[in-house]
Design a protein around this motif. Structure first.
Motif, PDB file in Angstrom:
ATOM      1  N   GLY A 162      31.014  22.045   3.624  1.00  8.82           N
ATOM      2  CA  GLY A 162      31.065  22.051   5.088  1.00  8.82           C
ATOM      3  C   GLY A 162      30.007  21.153   5.697  1.00  8.82           C
ATOM      4  O   GLY A 162      30.269  20.405   6.647  1.00  8.82           O
ATOM      5  N   ARG A 163      28.798  21.200   5.153  1.00  9.26           N
ATOM      6  CA  ARG A 163      27.728  20.335   5.646  1.00  9.26           C
ATOM      7  C   ARG A 163      28.065  18.862   5.417  1.00  9.26           C
ATOM      8  O   ARG A 163      27.839  18.012   6.278  1.00  9.26           O
ATOM      9  CB  ARG A 163      26.409  20.664   4.948  1.00  9.26           C
ATOM     10  N   PHE A 164      28.626  18.593   4.236  1.00  6.94           N
ATOM     11  CA  PHE A 164      29.007  17.222   3.908  1.00  6.94           C
ATOM     12  C   PHE A 164      30.074  16.723   4.870  1.00  6.94           C
ATOM     13  O   PHE A 164      30.000  15.603   5.384  1.00  6.94           O
ATOM     14  CB  PHE A 164      29.514  17.169   2.458  1.00  6.94           C
ATOM     15  N   THR A 165      31.068  17.558   5.130  1.00  6.58           N
ATOM     16  CA  THR A 165      32.150  17.197   6.052  1.00  6.58           C
ATOM     17  C   THR A 165      31.592  16.890   7.438  1.00  6.58           C
ATOM     18  O   THR A 165      31.996  15.908   8.077  1.00  6.58           O
ATOM     19  CB  THR A 165      33.195  18.327   6.131  1.00  6.58           C
ATOM     20  N   GLN A 166      30.666  17.716   7.904  1.00  4.97           N
ATOM     21  CA  GLN A 166      30.053  17.480   9.217  1.00  4.97           C
ATOM     22  C   GLN A 166      29.319  16.143   9.261  1.00  4.97           C
ATOM     23  O   GLN A 166      29.392  15.417  10.256  1.00  4.97           O
ATOM     24  CB  GLN A 166      29.103  18.629   9.568  1.00  4.97           C
ATOM     25  N   GLN A 167      28.629  15.804   8.181  1.00  5.39           N
ATOM     26  CA  GLN A 167      27.927  14.514   8.116  1.00  5.39           C
ATOM     27  C   GLN A 167      28.919  13.356   8.165  1.00  5.39           C
ATOM     28  O   GLN A 167      28.705  12.364   8.858  1.00  5.39           O
ATOM     29  CB  GLN A 167      27.097  14.414   6.825  1.00  5.39           C
ATOM     30  N   ARG A 168      30.015  13.498   7.416  1.00  2.00           N
ATOM     31  CA  ARG A 168      31.035  12.440   7.396  1.00  2.00           C
ATOM     32  C   ARG A 168      31.621  12.235   8.783  1.00  2.00           C
ATOM     33  O   ARG A 168      31.742  11.101   9.267  1.00  2.00           O
ATOM     34  CB  ARG A 168      32.144  12.795   6.399  1.00  2.00           C
ATOM     35  N   ILE A 169      31.958  13.330   9.446  1.00  2.00           N
ATOM     36  CA  ILE A 169      32.553  13.253  10.784  1.00  2.00           C
ATOM     37  C   ILE A 169      31.553  12.686  11.782  1.00  2.00           C
ATOM     38  O   ILE A 169      31.906  11.871  12.638  1.00  2.00           O
ATOM     39  CB  ILE A 169      33.074  14.638  11.213  1.00  2.00           C
ATOM     40  N   ALA A 170      30.276  13.092  11.666  1.00  2.00           N
ATOM     41  CA  ALA A 170      29.240  12.580  12.569  1.00  2.00           C
ATOM     42  C   ALA A 170      29.087  11.064  12.449  1.00  2.00           C
ATOM     43  O   ALA A 170      28.765  10.380  13.424  1.00  2.00           O
ATOM     44  CB  ALA A 170      27.909  13.263  12.283  1.00  2.00           C
ATOM     45  N   LEU A 171      29.345  10.530  11.260  1.00  2.00           N
ATOM     46  CA  LEU A 171      29.288   9.079  11.055  1.00  2.00           C
ATOM     47  C   LEU A 171      30.592   8.385  11.453  1.00  2.00           C
ATOM     48  O   LEU A 171      30.688   7.162  11.387  1.00  2.00           O
ATOM     49  CB  LEU A 171      28.954   8.756   9.593  1.00  2.00           C
ATOM     50  N   GLY A 172      31.586   9.185  11.832  1.00  2.00           N
ATOM     51  CA  GLY A 172      32.856   8.607  12.262  1.00  2.00           C
ATOM     52  C   GLY A 172      33.699   8.049  11.134  1.00  2.00           C
ATOM     53  O   GLY A 172      34.469   7.114  11.337  1.00  2.00           O
ATOM     54  N   LEU A 173      33.549   8.630   9.943  1.00  2.00           N
ATOM     55  CA  LEU A 173      34.309   8.152   8.785  1.00  2.00           C
ATOM     56  C   LEU A 173      35.458   9.106   8.467  1.00  2.00           C
ATOM     57  O   LEU A 173      35.280  10.327   8.473  1.00  2.00           O
ATOM     58  CB  LEU A 173      33.403   8.064   7.553  1.00  2.00           C
ATOM     59  N   SER A 174      36.609   8.532   8.174  1.00  2.01           N
ATOM     60  CA  SER A 174      37.718   9.347   7.681  1.00  2.01           C
ATOM     61  C   SER A 174      37.489   9.605   6.193  1.00  2.01           C
ATOM     62  O   SER A 174      36.647   8.964   5.557  1.00  2.01           O
ATOM     63  CB  SER A 174      39.043   8.610   7.877  1.00  2.01           C
ATOM     64  N   GLN A 175      38.245  10.540   5.649  1.00  2.29           N
ATOM     65  CA  GLN A 175      38.139  10.797   4.214  1.00  2.29           C
ATOM     66  C   GLN A 175      38.500   9.553   3.412  1.00  2.29           C
ATOM     67  O   GLN A 175      37.853   9.237   2.418  1.00  2.29           O
ATOM     68  CB  GLN A 175      39.033  11.970   3.813  1.00  2.29           C
ATOM     69  N   ALA A 176      39.508   8.828   3.869  1.00  2.00           N
ATOM     70  CA  ALA A 176      39.932   7.610   3.163  1.00  2.00           C
ATOM     71  C   ALA A 176      38.847   6.542   3.222  1.00  2.00           C
ATOM     72  O   ALA A 176      38.575   5.866   2.220  1.00  2.00           O
ATOM     73  CB  ALA A 176      41.233   7.088   3.769  1.00  2.00           C
ATOM     74  N   ALA A 177      38.220   6.378   4.391  1.00  2.73           N
ATOM     75  CA  ALA A 177      37.155   5.374   4.535  1.00  2.73           C
ATOM     76  C   ALA A 177      35.960   5.731   3.665  1.00  2.73           C
ATOM     77  O   ALA A 177      35.355   4.867   3.022  1.00  2.73           O
ATOM     78  CB  ALA A 177      36.740   5.251   5.997  1.00  2.73           C
ATOM     79  N   LEU A 178      35.618   7.017   3.627  1.00  2.76           N
ATOM     80  CA  LEU A 178      34.510   7.454   2.791  1.00  2.76           C
ATOM     81  C   LEU A 178      34.824   7.234   1.317  1.00  2.76           C
ATOM     82  O   LEU A 178      33.974   6.753   0.561  1.00  2.76           O
ATOM     83  CB  LEU A 178      34.198   8.928   3.040  1.00  2.76           C
TER      84      LEU A 178
END
Length: 113
Positions: free
Chosen positions: A18-34
């Motif tokens: 959950g923390r990781f997901t929040q960090q990814r979203i905060a950076l504006g990255l989709s799962q595919a982009a990440l």
């Protein structure tokens, strides 16, 4: 949730995901982009964010892609140096620079022949 020693592994995985997901979203990255940025499959990111196990090497790739790799220093800090060992090491180092020794002639009164 604060991670504690008594929490089950699955609960810890879900919290970290959950923390990781929040960090990814905060950076504006989709799962595919990440996934592309980390060099892993999109399905790997999906599984990790769902709280499933992933390889540690993959976790390092994902953390690096979110610029969170430095946080591992807090997870496993470098061992503290023993004060005794520090003193022993310090004694091995030179304390000053020595001058080149000149050849010294024996002292004379000046009235010798």
């Amino acid at each position: 949730m604060h991670i504690r020693n008594f929490i089950a592994e699955t609960g810890i995985l879900k919290e970290l995901a959950g923390r990781f997901t929040q960090q990814r979203i905060a950076l504006g990255l989709s799962q595919a982009a990440l996934a592309d940025r980390a060099g892993v499959g999109k399905r790997t990111v999906e599984r990790f964010e769902a709280g499933s196990d992933i390889q540690f090497k993959t976790l390092i790739k994902l953390l690096r892609s979110l610029e969170l790799l430095d946080q591992l220093n807090q997870l496993i800090p470098e061992p503290a140096r023993s004060p005794i060992r520090a003193l022993e090491t310090q004694q091995d180092l030179p304390q000053r620079v020595s001058r080149k020794k000149r050849s010294v002639e024996p002292w004379k009164w000046g009235d010798e022949k």
